[in-house]
Design an enzyme around this catalytic site. Structure first.
Site, short mmCIF file in Angstrom:
data_model
loop_
_atom_site.label_atom_id
_atom_site.label_comp_id
_atom_site.label_asym_id
_atom_site.label_seq_id
_atom_site.Cartn_x
_atom_site.Cartn_y
_atom_site.Cartn_z
N MET A 90 0.80 -1.22 0.00
CA MET A 90 0.00 0.00 0.00
C MET A 90 0.84 1.28 0.00
SD MET A 90 -2.84 -1.46 -0.39
CE MET A 90 -4.13 -0.23 -0.20
N HIS A 109 -4.87 -4.87 -8.41
CA HIS A 109 -5.65 -3.72 -7.93
C HIS A 109 -7.13 -4.11 -7.95
CE1 HIS A 109 -6.55 0.45 -7.11
NE2 HIS A 109 -7.50 0.39 -8.02
N THR A 141 3.81 0.65 -14.10
CA THR A 141 4.55 1.74 -14.73
C THR A 141 4.54 2.92 -13.75
OG1 THR A 141 2.51 2.43 -15.82
CG2 THR A 141 3.99 1.05 -17.10
C1 GAR Z 1 -6.34 -6.64 -2.16
O1 GAR Z 1 -7.72 -6.49 -2.38
C2 GAR Z 1 -5.55 -5.87 -3.21
O2 GAR Z 1 -6.16 -5.87 -4.47
C3 GAR Z 1 -5.55 -4.49 -2.62
O3 GAR Z 1 -5.37 -4.67 -1.24
C4 GAR Z 1 -5.91 -5.94 -0.87
C5 GAR Z 1 -4.83 -6.70 -0.15
O4 GAR Z 1 -5.30 -7.89 0.41
N1 GAR Z 1 -4.51 -3.70 -3.21
C6 GAR Z 1 -4.60 -2.42 -3.47
O5 GAR Z 1 -5.59 -1.76 -3.20
C7 GAR Z 1 -3.38 -1.79 -4.12
N2 GAR Z 1 -3.73 -0.61 -4.84
P1 GAR Z 1 -4.28 -9.01 0.88
O6 GAR Z 1 -3.25 -8.33 1.78
O7 GAR Z 1 -5.13 -9.97 1.67
O8 GAR Z 1 -3.66 -9.62 -0.32
#
Ligand code: GAR
Length: 209
Positions: A90, A109, A141
């Site tokens: 994040m 994402h 990117t």
């Molecule tokens: C997931 O939904 C992923 O797509 C999102 O955070 C979550 C992480 O879950 N990522 C973003 O929003 C990045 N922009 P996880 O830690 O259980 O894999």
């Protein structure tokens, strides 16, 4: 054997799905390390438990974004990755980091990019009255949540869905499409040209969840 490094910030369920798929499907790859920018990321415990090296590069210990990126780059590079996988990582990575791993940096994402880059994707999809949302795996990117799309999942928005319900159903599809995308990458099955990614054998680059 391709060398994979995974970056997380929290729960790490996508990382866990990748670790399990890599072992179960005998990918020509090894997950060398899981790195987090948060020392308390719950996902680190799973990685340690299954014998994967872990490291923390705490963003709060660095005075600037550039200093953090440089420290992270060094920590990642120590594992000599062929592929760096952002799995719920994040922090926004700066252009120097992205350039260092260009072409071998993947992200997932939780929206159908280019819709809803950034945060609170599910809330924004609900507010916009979307009937379909989903998730996107893409090459990273310099621009945030941008880059050639490897695969997308489509998830219907059901009457009565709230942010949490939608997040849960989209996440379940992330656990399908991310392992698929990473496997394609390590198998050398992807062609990237003109900002597009094509599976050489024409595998469908979408999934309906
Ligand atoms: C997931 O939904 C992923 O797509 C999102 O955070 C979550 C992480 O879950 N990522 C973003 O929003 C990045 N922009 P996880 O830690 O259980 O894999």
């Amino acid at each position: 054997m391709k060398r994979i490094v995974i970056l997380i910030s929290g729960r790490g369920s996508n990382m866990e799905a990748l670790v399990r798929a890599c072992a179960a499907q005998a990918w020509p790859a090894r997950i060398e390390a899981v790195l987090s920018n948060r020392p308390d990321a719950p996902g680190l415990a799973f990685a340690s438990r299954v014998g994967i090296a872990t490291a923390v590069v705490d963003h709060r210990a660095h005075g600037s974004r550039e200093a953090f990126d440089a420290a992270l780059e060094q920590a990642v590079q120590a594992f000599r990755p062929d592929l760096v996988v952002l799995a719920g990582f994040m922090r926004v990575l700066g252009p120097a980091f992205v350039a260092r791993f260009a072409g071998r940096l993947l992200n997932v994402h939780p929206s159908l990019l280019p819709a809803f880059p950034g945060l609170h994707t599910h809330r924004r999809a609900l507010e916009a009255g979307c009937h379909v949302t989903g998730a996107t795996v893409h090459l990273v990117t310099a621009e945030l949540d941008c880059g050639p799309i490897v695969i997308q999942s489509a998830v219907p928005v059901r009457p009565g869905d709230d942010e949490q319900a939608l997040a849960q159903r989209v996440l379940a599809t992330e656990h399908v499409i991310y392992p698929l995308a990473v496997r394609w990458f390590v198998e050398g099955a992807l062609d990237v040209s003109g900002g597009r990614v094509r599976h050489r054998a024409g595998e469908p680059q979408w999934y309906f969840g």
